[in-house]
Scaffold this motif. Sequence first.
Motif, PDB file in Angstrom:
ATOM      1  N   CYS A 142       0.831  -1.209   0.000  1.00  0.00           N
ATOM      2  CA  CYS A 142       0.000   0.000   0.000  1.00  0.00           C
ATOM      3  C   CYS A 142       0.864   1.257   0.000  1.00  0.00           C
ATOM      4  O   CYS A 142       0.418   2.323  -0.415  1.00  0.00           O
ATOM      5  CB  CYS A 142      -0.927   0.023   1.213  1.00  0.00           C
ATOM      6  SG  CYS A 142      -2.188  -1.260   1.184  1.00  0.00           S
ATOM      7  N   MET A 161       0.925   7.086  -0.242  1.00  0.00           N
ATOM      8  CA  MET A 161       0.217   5.814  -0.180  1.00  0.00           C
ATOM      9  C   MET A 161      -0.629   5.642  -1.440  1.00  0.00           C
ATOM     10  O   MET A 161      -1.304   6.582  -1.861  1.00  0.00           O
ATOM     11  CB  MET A 161      -0.716   5.767   1.033  1.00  0.00           C
ATOM     12  CG  MET A 161      -0.076   6.026   2.371  1.00  0.00           C
ATOM     13  SD  MET A 161       1.013   4.699   2.923  1.00  0.00           S
ATOM     14  CE  MET A 161      -0.108   3.292   3.033  1.00  0.00           C
ATOM     15  N   ASN A 164      -5.291   3.600   1.524  1.00  0.00           N
ATOM     16  CA  ASN A 164      -5.300   3.487   2.987  1.00  0.00           C
ATOM     17  C   ASN A 164      -6.705   3.173   3.490  1.00  0.00           C
ATOM     18  O   ASN A 164      -7.675   3.845   3.126  1.00  0.00           O
ATOM     19  CB  ASN A 164      -4.857   4.782   3.645  1.00  0.00           C
ATOM     20  CG  ASN A 164      -3.546   4.715   4.377  1.00  0.00           C
ATOM     21  OD1 ASN A 164      -2.937   5.732   4.640  1.00  0.00           O
ATOM     22  ND2 ASN A 164      -3.068   3.532   4.731  1.00  0.00           N
ATOM     23  N   LEU A 170      -4.486   3.072   8.526  1.00  0.00           N
ATOM     24  CA  LEU A 170      -3.939   4.420   8.667  1.00  0.00           C
ATOM     25  C   LEU A 170      -3.242   4.613  10.012  1.00  0.00           C
ATOM     26  O   LEU A 170      -2.148   5.191  10.084  1.00  0.00           O
ATOM     27  CB  LEU A 170      -5.048   5.459   8.498  1.00  0.00           C
ATOM     28  CG  LEU A 170      -4.611   6.923   8.657  1.00  0.00           C
ATOM     29  CD1 LEU A 170      -3.613   7.311   7.585  1.00  0.00           C
ATOM     30  CD2 LEU A 170      -5.813   7.850   8.625  1.00  0.00           C
ATOM     31  N   ASP A 173       0.066   2.739  10.008  1.00  0.00           N
ATOM     32  CA  ASP A 173       1.014   3.326   9.065  1.00  0.00           C
ATOM     33  C   ASP A 173       1.608   4.622   9.602  1.00  0.00           C
ATOM     34  O   ASP A 173       2.834   4.827   9.541  1.00  0.00           O
ATOM     35  CB  ASP A 173       0.325   3.592   7.721  1.00  0.00           C
ATOM     36  CG  ASP A 173       0.009   2.315   6.968  1.00  0.00           C
ATOM     37  OD1 ASP A 173       0.616   1.274   7.288  1.00  0.00           O
ATOM     38  OD2 ASP A 173      -0.843   2.349   6.067  1.00  0.00           O
ATOM     39  N   ILE A 199      -2.702  10.182   0.218  1.00  0.00           N
ATOM     40  CA  ILE A 199      -3.378   8.918  -0.081  1.00  0.00           C
ATOM     41  C   ILE A 199      -4.092   9.016  -1.426  1.00  0.00           C
ATOM     42  O   ILE A 199      -4.837   9.971  -1.672  1.00  0.00           O
ATOM     43  CB  ILE A 199      -4.422   8.567   0.998  1.00  0.00           C
ATOM     44  CG1 ILE A 199      -3.833   8.692   2.404  1.00  0.00           C
ATOM     45  CG2 ILE A 199      -4.971   7.165   0.775  1.00  0.00           C
ATOM     46  CD1 ILE A 199      -4.884   8.608   3.501  1.00  0.00           C
TER      47      ILE A 199
END
Length: 326
Positions: A142, A161, A164, A170, A173, A199
């Motif tokens: 990802c 990313m 997500n 999230l 991460d 993202i």
Amino acid sequence: MALLQLATREPEHQIEARGNAAREVIGVSFRLPDPRQRLPYLAERKTNPVFQFAEALWYLAGRRDVDMIGYYAPSIRSSCTDGVHLGGSAYGYTLFNSADGGQSPFDLVVELLLNERDSKRGYLSVFSTAELADRSNPDVACLAGLHLLPRDGHLHMVCNMRANDLDCGLLSDVFSFTMIQEFAAVQLGLRLGTYTHTIGSAHVNDHNADRVRRVLDEAASGPAVHFAFPSLPEDTTAVTIERLLVHEEALRTNELRYNAPHIQSHLGLHPYWQQVVMLFELYRQIQHDQVATVDPALLHALDPGLRWLMVRKWPACAAAVGGGAH
């Protein structure tokens, strides 16, 4: 919280990728002015600090074995095709290992930035289009990449990313990537700068909608709980991580058991890392000893923020403080 609200109440798309129905917004980002404050204190979310530290250390050690990370998150094993190694999601393996026996990508970028402080080239790529060659691959990265940018004595980082899960992925991460950012800042002798997270597909899976609603309701009901998160020790190196993971493995495999005085006085670890070993020992008690109540002295030796999270995550921790009201 803003992204959860946006995706659940104002989604741009309703998608169903790989059997997961979700609400989605495309192309979003946010910036943390202080990336060290990397944990949300939300009772309904039940954030698991044991897993957060385990995953961050798994990355920093450059590992991809499912045995370690699968102990803290058993569901991850479903993404492991050979029962031994994870693929695209083992970001640390890509960042901290060399494909040709030379320097790792992380070490190359650190060396670059030590010699060229205003460089724009400090980019660490993770996602590879080769991961798409097998359409049945359950473990595609990802994370596209991390961009390290030293400016004016601070190390800033931009994370890119491809996708997500805003409710689950999230949180982990942001925790792990800001740990990598802080680790890099220590190696470069720089102060911690801002963290920007971008993202492509920001989504909330429909099967998590009820929990997301409870979290949003909690956040709207009053002021947020806050605890200060400590700074990574300035002497932290890859050797520090290796030493720490010796204790992690001993506890994960139930070969040893520790109490608070032993961790504080006999392991030779900085107080920052002592806290992490305490988390691993508490988790050992929950998983291996299957206690109804963890060691109260060990729980109370935790920093207040970590104790707050453990009490709300694990019933055995709540029992140690009389139900979790403290």
